[in-house]
Scaffold this motif. Structure first.
Motif, PDB file in Angstrom:
ATOM      1  N   MET A 102     -26.375  33.419  39.080  1.00 32.36           N
ATOM      2  CA  MET A 102     -26.142  32.125  38.485  1.00 32.36           C
ATOM      3  C   MET A 102     -24.764  31.639  38.927  1.00 32.36           C
ATOM      4  O   MET A 102     -23.814  32.399  38.950  1.00 32.36           O
ATOM      5  N   THR A 103     -24.684  30.381  39.262  1.00 35.53           N
ATOM      6  CA  THR A 103     -23.396  29.800  39.645  1.00 35.53           C
ATOM      7  C   THR A 103     -22.637  29.360  38.397  1.00 35.53           C
ATOM      8  O   THR A 103     -23.219  29.264  37.308  1.00 35.53           O
ATOM      9  N   LEU A 104     -21.362  29.063  38.556  1.00 32.76           N
ATOM     10  CA  LEU A 104     -20.580  28.583  37.417  1.00 32.76           C
ATOM     11  C   LEU A 104     -21.100  27.240  36.910  1.00 32.76           C
ATOM     12  O   LEU A 104     -21.072  26.989  35.701  1.00 32.76           O
ATOM     13  N   SER A 105     -21.580  26.394  37.806  1.00 34.66           N
ATOM     14  CA  SER A 105     -22.120  25.109  37.361  1.00 34.66           C
ATOM     15  C   SER A 105     -23.425  25.314  36.592  1.00 34.66           C
ATOM     16  O   SER A 105     -23.703  24.583  35.641  1.00 34.66           O
ATOM     17  N   GLU A 106     -24.213  26.294  36.968  1.00 30.04           N
ATOM     18  CA  GLU A 106     -25.425  26.602  36.206  1.00 30.04           C
ATOM     19  C   GLU A 106     -25.065  27.204  34.849  1.00 30.04           C
ATOM     20  O   GLU A 106     -25.703  26.898  33.840  1.00 30.04           O
ATOM     21  N   LEU A 107     -24.057  28.044  34.818  1.00 26.05           N
ATOM     22  CA  LEU A 107     -23.602  28.647  33.567  1.00 26.05           C
ATOM     23  C   LEU A 107     -23.189  27.574  32.565  1.00 26.05           C
ATOM     24  O   LEU A 107     -23.440  27.709  31.368  1.00 26.05           O
ATOM     25  N   ALA A 108     -22.593  26.520  33.035  1.00 27.98           N
ATOM     26  CA  ALA A 108     -22.108  25.448  32.157  1.00 27.98           C
ATOM     27  C   ALA A 108     -23.233  24.819  31.327  1.00 27.98           C
ATOM     28  O   ALA A 108     -22.982  24.253  30.262  1.00 27.98           O
ATOM     29  N   GLN A 109     -24.469  24.931  31.786  1.00 25.78           N
ATOM     30  CA  GLN A 109     -25.609  24.377  31.044  1.00 25.78           C
ATOM     31  C   GLN A 109     -25.918  25.193  29.789  1.00 25.78           C
ATOM     32  O   GLN A 109     -26.558  24.698  28.866  1.00 25.78           O
ATOM     33  N   PHE A 110     -25.445  26.425  29.733  1.00 20.68           N
ATOM     34  CA  PHE A 110     -25.702  27.306  28.604  1.00 20.68           C
ATOM     35  C   PHE A 110     -24.489  27.313  27.666  1.00 20.68           C
ATOM     36  O   PHE A 110     -23.839  28.331  27.467  1.00 20.68           O
ATOM     37  N   ASP A 111     -24.222  26.145  27.114  1.00 18.96           N
ATOM     38  CA  ASP A 111     -23.024  25.962  26.297  1.00 18.96           C
ATOM     39  C   ASP A 111     -23.262  26.120  24.801  1.00 18.96           C
ATOM     40  O   ASP A 111     -22.359  25.933  23.999  1.00 18.96           O
ATOM     41  N   GLY A 112     -24.501  26.439  24.400  1.00 23.51           N
ATOM     42  CA  GLY A 112     -24.798  26.642  22.982  1.00 23.51           C
ATOM     43  C   GLY A 112     -24.993  25.360  22.197  1.00 23.51           C
ATOM     44  O   GLY A 112     -25.224  25.397  20.994  1.00 23.51           O
ATOM     45  N   ARG A 113     -24.933  24.232  22.853  1.00 24.79           N
ATOM     46  CA  ARG A 113     -25.088  22.942  22.172  1.00 24.79           C
ATOM     47  C   ARG A 113     -26.521  22.434  22.318  1.00 24.79           C
ATOM     48  O   ARG A 113     -27.204  22.760  23.288  1.00 24.79           O
ATOM     49  N   ASP A 114     -26.937  21.625  21.379  1.00 23.01           N
ATOM     50  CA  ASP A 114     -28.243  20.954  21.437  1.00 23.01           C
ATOM     51  C   ASP A 114     -29.395  21.921  21.693  1.00 23.01           C
ATOM     52  O   ASP A 114     -30.305  21.632  22.474  1.00 23.01           O
ATOM     53  N   GLY A 115     -29.337  23.086  21.081  1.00 22.40           N
ATOM     54  CA  GLY A 115     -30.419  24.051  21.211  1.00 22.40           C
ATOM     55  C   GLY A 115     -30.366  24.928  22.448  1.00 22.40           C
ATOM     56  O   GLY A 115     -31.231  25.777  22.636  1.00 22.40           O
ATOM     57  N   HIS A 116     -29.371  24.730  23.300  1.00 20.68           N
ATOM     58  CA  HIS A 116     -29.237  25.583  24.491  1.00 20.68           C
ATOM     59  C   HIS A 116     -28.685  26.946  24.088  1.00 20.68           C
ATOM     60  O   HIS A 116     -27.891  27.044  23.156  1.00 20.68           O
ATOM     61  N   PRO A 117     -29.058  27.981  24.806  1.00 20.47           N
ATOM     62  CA  PRO A 117     -28.454  29.290  24.555  1.00 20.47           C
ATOM     63  C   PRO A 117     -26.951  29.252  24.866  1.00 20.47           C
ATOM     64  O   PRO A 117     -26.486  28.395  25.621  1.00 20.47           O
ATOM     65  N   ALA A 118     -26.223  30.183  24.285  1.00 19.90           N
ATOM     66  CA  ALA A 118     -24.776  30.288  24.517  1.00 19.90           C
ATOM     67  C   ALA A 118     -24.510  31.513  25.379  1.00 19.90           C
ATOM     68  O   ALA A 118     -24.719  32.643  24.944  1.00 19.90           O
ATOM     69  N   TYR A 119     -24.088  31.277  26.623  1.00 16.45           N
ATOM     70  CA  TYR A 119     -23.769  32.353  27.554  1.00 16.45           C
ATOM     71  C   TYR A 119     -22.285  32.286  27.898  1.00 16.45           C
ATOM     72  O   TYR A 119     -21.708  31.203  28.015  1.00 16.45           O
ATOM     73  N   VAL A 120     -21.692  33.449  28.087  1.00 14.60           N
ATOM     74  CA  VAL A 120     -20.320  33.532  28.591  1.00 14.60           C
ATOM     75  C   VAL A 120     -20.277  34.566  29.707  1.00 14.60           C
ATOM     76  O   VAL A 120     -21.060  35.516  29.709  1.00 14.60           O
ATOM     77  N   ALA A 121     -19.378  34.369  30.636  1.00 18.68           N
ATOM     78  CA  ALA A 121     -19.207  35.319  31.733  1.00 18.68           C
ATOM     79  C   ALA A 121     -17.879  36.042  31.574  1.00 18.68           C
ATOM     80  O   ALA A 121     -16.863  35.432  31.246  1.00 18.68           O
ATOM     81  N   ILE A 122     -17.933  37.349  31.785  1.00 23.53           N
ATOM     82  CA  ILE A 122     -16.735  38.194  31.772  1.00 23.53           C
ATOM     83  C   ILE A 122     -16.824  39.097  32.997  1.00 23.53           C
ATOM     84  O   ILE A 122     -17.797  39.846  33.149  1.00 23.53           O
TER      85      ILE A 122
END
Length: 107
Positions: free
Chosen positions: A1-21
């Motif tokens: 997954m790219t960083l721009s794709e990761l940004a879609q998983f922000d936990g808002r509006d029913g989206h899952p919340a993902y973070v990268a470490i």
């Protein structure tokens, strides 16, 4: 997954919340500490939080308890394309030579 794709998983509006470490993507959606994709009013899901973790009051193992959903793809630097055509400097030099030739033959 790219960083721009990761940004879609922000936990808002029913989206899952993902973070990268450290290049690994974790699903923190079920954590009560990540409601609406925000943690402690400081961190937003959908981002690489590697640098922020260094100053966190908890250790990396806390994040590692969450399900792993992927990895960050390394960004490939765009290759520089060779410039086609004549450069401006070449045009100036050619114009100078032509003017010099004209001046020489007019004398």
């Amino acid at each position: 997954m790219t960083l721009s794709e990761l940004a879609q998983f922000d936990g808002r509006d029913g989206h899952p919340a993902y973070v990268a470490i450290n290049g690994i993507i974790y699903d923190v959606s079920n954590s009560p500490l990540w409601q609406e994709g925000i943690h402690e009013e400081k961190h937003q899901a959908g981002q690489d939080l590697t640098a922020e973790l260094k100053s966190a009051p908890h250790v990396k193992t806390v994040v590692e308890r969450f399900p792993v959903v992927g990895q960050i793809e390394p960004q490939i630097e765009a290759e520089e394309k060779p410039v086609k055509g004549i450069s401006l400097l070449s045009i100036i030099i050619i114009a100078f030579v032509v003017l010099l030739m004209i001046a020489t033959y007019m004398i």
